[in-house]
Design an enzyme around this catalytic site. Structure first.
Site, short mmCIF file in Angstrom:
data_model
loop_
_atom_site.label_atom_id
_atom_site.label_comp_id
_atom_site.label_asym_id
_atom_site.label_seq_id
_atom_site.Cartn_x
_atom_site.Cartn_y
_atom_site.Cartn_z
N ARG A 192 -51.97 11.79 -8.03
CA ARG A 192 -51.29 10.55 -8.39
C ARG A 192 -51.32 9.57 -7.22
O ARG A 192 -52.02 8.57 -7.23
CB ARG A 192 -49.84 10.84 -8.81
N ASP A 193 -50.59 9.87 -6.18
CA ASP A 193 -50.47 8.95 -5.05
C ASP A 193 -51.79 8.81 -4.30
O ASP A 193 -52.09 7.76 -3.74
CB ASP A 193 -49.37 9.44 -4.11
N HIS A 227 -41.07 12.59 1.36
CA HIS A 227 -42.43 12.15 1.04
C HIS A 227 -42.88 11.22 2.17
O HIS A 227 -42.54 10.04 2.21
CB HIS A 227 -42.40 11.40 -0.30
N HIS A 239 -45.79 9.40 4.75
CA HIS A 239 -47.16 8.95 4.99
C HIS A 239 -47.42 9.08 6.49
O HIS A 239 -46.49 9.18 7.29
CB HIS A 239 -47.34 7.52 4.52
N CYS A 261 -49.92 2.96 -0.91
CA CYS A 261 -49.37 2.14 -1.99
C CYS A 261 -50.15 0.83 -2.11
O CYS A 261 -50.27 0.10 -1.12
CB CYS A 261 -47.89 1.86 -1.74
N ASN A 321 -51.01 9.63 2.71
CA ASN A 321 -49.91 10.59 2.81
C ASN A 321 -50.19 11.61 3.91
O ASN A 321 -51.33 11.76 4.37
CB ASN A 321 -49.78 11.36 1.49
#
Length: 318
Positions: A21-22, A213, A215, A246, A255
């Site tokens: 996803r990310d 979470h 990065h 993002c 990430n």
């Protein structure tokens, strides 16, 4: 101020893989659906059991994730798998309700400017709209994991006060979320800001599990993990190969890397359930599919005790 003991060695740490996803969402070239499924299955085969597979976001906003339902239908879920998806709004929640996910990760930003960029509405409007989102998901029997983006700083506004995180976390707890995930959207977290955020949320919402979470924008993502462990946090997101960033935040990069995180945890005496060799293979597959070198370090160097043939290594002359 609420504090807890550090996580003891031997504890099982949950790594939630968010690369599908990310990691994929910022890729400009569309990744074929079958390749997304192949990478997810390789990550499951490496022992990962928590995975954020996709996002039910508008295909116009993030074309890369327009195949959310197809990816979810195509993966091979091993026993014990916990499959989640991100939803930004009520429409996303309605799509997720029929897609077979175990949990949904909601998201809003701690900063006003980023929330306007990411969700096109003020923070308080996002908070007010959560009622309908939770109603849909709870009616479908889906667990809700609350998410807060720009939790450790905003690229437009700078410092995000811990009190703002605490306010949002308390709202999530009141609605019935099982956890809150603090998203370091542009890598602005530092060990001190992580500690302050965790303690503020524990004071305001003591029953809410905290997920982290990070990065690695400024190279301190894994240092922040160590701070989280010292504060008793046992759940961390990461992306295979260090993918991510993002698309609605200036300066966002990848990430923290899944295989690098697993290596750090295992070398620090924690259990992960992950086979590092198979995880490196999955990262190599992702790198081949993406078509460029990924930033993960373990993919380049291998584990610490990897042996090399001296006959294949140059010898100094003279």
């Amino acid at each position: 101020m609420a504090t807890v003991a550090p996580v003891p060695q031997g504890t099982r740490i949950t790594i939630c893989e968010v690369g599908p996803r990310d990691g994929f969402q910022s890729e400009k070239t569309f990744i074929p659906t079958q390749k997304k499924i192949e990478i997810a299955n390789a990550l499951f085969a490496a022992g990962l059991r928590h995975m954020q597979i996709t996002s039910f976001v508008s295909p116009r906003a993030v074309p890369q994730l327009a195949d959310a339902e197809e990816v979810l239908a195509g993966i091979d879920r091993p026993e014990g798998a916990w499959v989640t998806a991100l939803v930004p709004n009520l429409r996303g929640a309605e799509r997720a309700a029929g897609a077979g996910v175990d949990a949904v990760h909601t998201v809003l930003s701690a900063s006003e400017t980023h929330n306007l960029k990411n969700l096109n509405r003020p923070v308080d409007q996002s908070l007010a709209e959560l009622d309908a989102v939770f109603d849909v998901l709870s009616g479908a029997g889906i667990v809700v994991e609350g998410g807060i983006a720009t939790a450790f700083g905003c690229p437009f506004e700078g410092i995000v006060p811990p009190e703002q995180l605490a306010r949002i976390a308390r709202r999530y707890q009141d609605l019935g979320a099982t956890s809150v995930s603090l998203g370091d959207t542009t890598g602005m977290a530092t060990p001190l800001t992580v500690q302050a955020a965790i303690r503020a949320i524990r004071d305001a919402a003591p029953g809410l599990e905290i997920h982290l979470h990070f990065h690695n924008t400024r190279g301190v993502g894994l240092a922040c993990v160590m701070t989280g462990l010292a504060e008793g946090v046992t759940h961390y997101d990461a992306a295979v190969g260090g993918l991510g960033g993002c698309p609605f935040a200036a300066g966002a990069t990848g990430n923290i890397c899944t295989e690098d995180l697993a290596y750090l945890l295992q070398e620090s005496g924690y259990e992960t359930g992950v086979d590092l060799d198979h995880l490196i293979d999955a990262a190599a597959l992702a790198q081949d599919v993406i078509g460029r070198a990924l930033p993960g370090q373990l993919l380049k160097a291998g584990p610490r005790l990897k042996r090399h043939d001296p006959e294949l290594t140059l010898t100094a002359e003279g």
